[in-house]
Design a protein around this motif. Structure first.
Motif, short mmCIF file in Angstrom:
data_model
loop_
_atom_site.label_atom_id
_atom_site.label_comp_id
_atom_site.label_asym_id
_atom_site.label_seq_id
_atom_site.Cartn_x
_atom_site.Cartn_y
_atom_site.Cartn_z
N TYR A 1 0.86 -1.18 0.00
CA TYR A 1 0.00 0.00 0.00
C TYR A 1 0.90 1.23 0.00
O TYR A 1 1.42 1.64 1.04
CB TYR A 1 -0.91 -0.01 1.23
N ASP A 2 1.10 1.80 -1.18
CA ASP A 2 1.99 2.95 -1.34
C ASP A 2 1.19 4.22 -1.06
O ASP A 2 0.41 4.69 -1.89
CB ASP A 2 2.57 2.97 -2.75
N GLU B 1 -0.57 6.74 -3.49
CA GLU B 1 -1.93 6.30 -3.20
C GLU B 1 -2.39 5.22 -4.17
O GLU B 1 -3.42 5.34 -4.86
CB GLU B 1 -2.90 7.50 -3.20
N GLU B 2 -1.60 4.15 -4.21
CA GLU B 2 -1.94 3.01 -5.06
C GLU B 2 -1.43 1.74 -4.40
O GLU B 2 -0.58 1.76 -3.50
CB GLU B 2 -1.34 3.17 -6.45
N ILE B 3 -1.98 0.62 -4.86
CA ILE B 3 -1.53 -0.69 -4.39
C ILE B 3 -0.68 -1.33 -5.48
O ILE B 3 -1.10 -1.41 -6.64
CB ILE B 3 -2.74 -1.60 -4.07
N ALA C 1 0.05 -7.25 4.87
CA ALA C 1 0.26 -6.23 3.86
C ALA C 1 1.49 -5.44 4.24
O ALA C 1 2.01 -5.55 5.35
CB ALA C 1 -0.96 -5.32 3.74
N VAL D 1 2.95 -1.43 4.20
CA VAL D 1 2.60 -0.02 4.05
C VAL D 1 3.88 0.75 3.73
O VAL D 1 4.91 0.56 4.39
CB VAL D 1 1.94 0.52 5.32
#
Length: 278
Positions: free
Chosen positions: A214-215, A219-221, A255, A257
């Motif tokens: 989760y970048d 703001e994207e995966i 996940a 981050v």
């Protein structure tokens, strides 16, 4: 290196046609040794940058596999202990002249691995065939650098870090840790994951293409890579099976981050580098 590539590809064809280890002669053995020497000198690599990304050199990975398929198990001695393998360990007599040190009692560098200048290999650490360890990089205690893994310059691999190896399929890119990355203790990087330049990764973080990143900067995966200049750490997010009756209180999946590296993180990394240099 074009001649070496042609010779390796020709040997690969003969191997596929049935050439066995017991039928290998002096010329084939000399070619296999020449190939390993080129790997150790950094003249060839299992993967290289291509069009802004990383791509495997299939013929190099084929050459590595040929060194397993066309050699017989022999008895070798290291530190007074016999071991049995198709490959000896890499000679390390060239390291002091380039400012690189490897500590005793357990540091193992296998034949066909490249180790740059001003690097540090702390025991017990293991660097496998085809791996590339760049200049100024620290491979700390209990670290494993797997087959064909590509580690950049000025990288810190924290203690008990696992860098996975990727040999097959030969087209698959190996794990890549780019320049100026710091991996905290206990990190695991597997299955061709690429850690972007200048990133700092918290301890015990698993980086693999199967786990989303989760970048929060873009703001994207993303999958299979950590973008450059990120600070990354493990978290858990809600799983799609969270409502299942078997899970009391909900189910979660791992996940990663990723945020900006930030000045505070960079200052801490610089302080640690200063301690390492003195």
């Amino acid at each position: 290196m074009s001649v070496l590539r042609e010779d390796i590809e020709d040997l690969q064809r003969r191997y596929e046609e049935g050439l066995a280890a017991e039928a290998v002669g002096a010329d084939e053995r000399a070619l296999l040794d020449e190939f390993l020497t080129a790997l150790e000198a950094g003249e060839i690599r299992a993967a290289e940058r291509e069009d802004g990304g990383w791509a495997a050199n299939s013929w190099v990975k084929q050459g590595i596999l040929l060194n397993f398929g066309l050699r017989e198990i022999e008895t070798h001695t290291h530190g007074g202990v016999d071991y049995h393998d198709v490959l000896p360990l890499r000679g390390t007599g060239d390291l002091p002249g380039r400012g690189t040190r490897n500590t005793p009692d357990g540091t193992v560098v296998r034949r066909g691995a490249y180790v740059g200048g001003d690097a540090i290999l702390m025991s017990p650490a293991f660097v496998n065939i085809g791996a590339y360890v760049g200049d100024g990089t620290l491979v700390d205690s209990c670290d494993t650098v797997g087959s064909a893994a590509q580690i950049g310059d000025n990288v810190k691999l924290g203690a008990n870090t696992l860098i996975g190896g990727v040999l097959e399929p030969v087209e698959a890119a190996p794990v890549v840790v780019e320049d100026d990355v710091s991996l905290g203790a206990g990190c695991r990087v597997t299955s061709g994951f690429v850690v972007g330049e200048g990133s700092v990764v918290g301890e015990n973080t698993l980086l693999t293409p199967r786990i989303p990143v989760y970048d929060l900067v873009e703001e994207e995966i993303v999958y299979g890579e950590l973008p450059p200049e990120r600070r990354a750490f493990s978290r858990f997010v809600e799983s799609s099976v969270g409502e299942h009756d078997l899970f009391d209180g909900g189910a979660y999946k791992p996940a990663v981050v990723a945020t900006d590296v930030g000045a505070e993180t960079l200052e801490a990394t610089e302080r640690e580098d200063a301690l390492r240099d003195n």
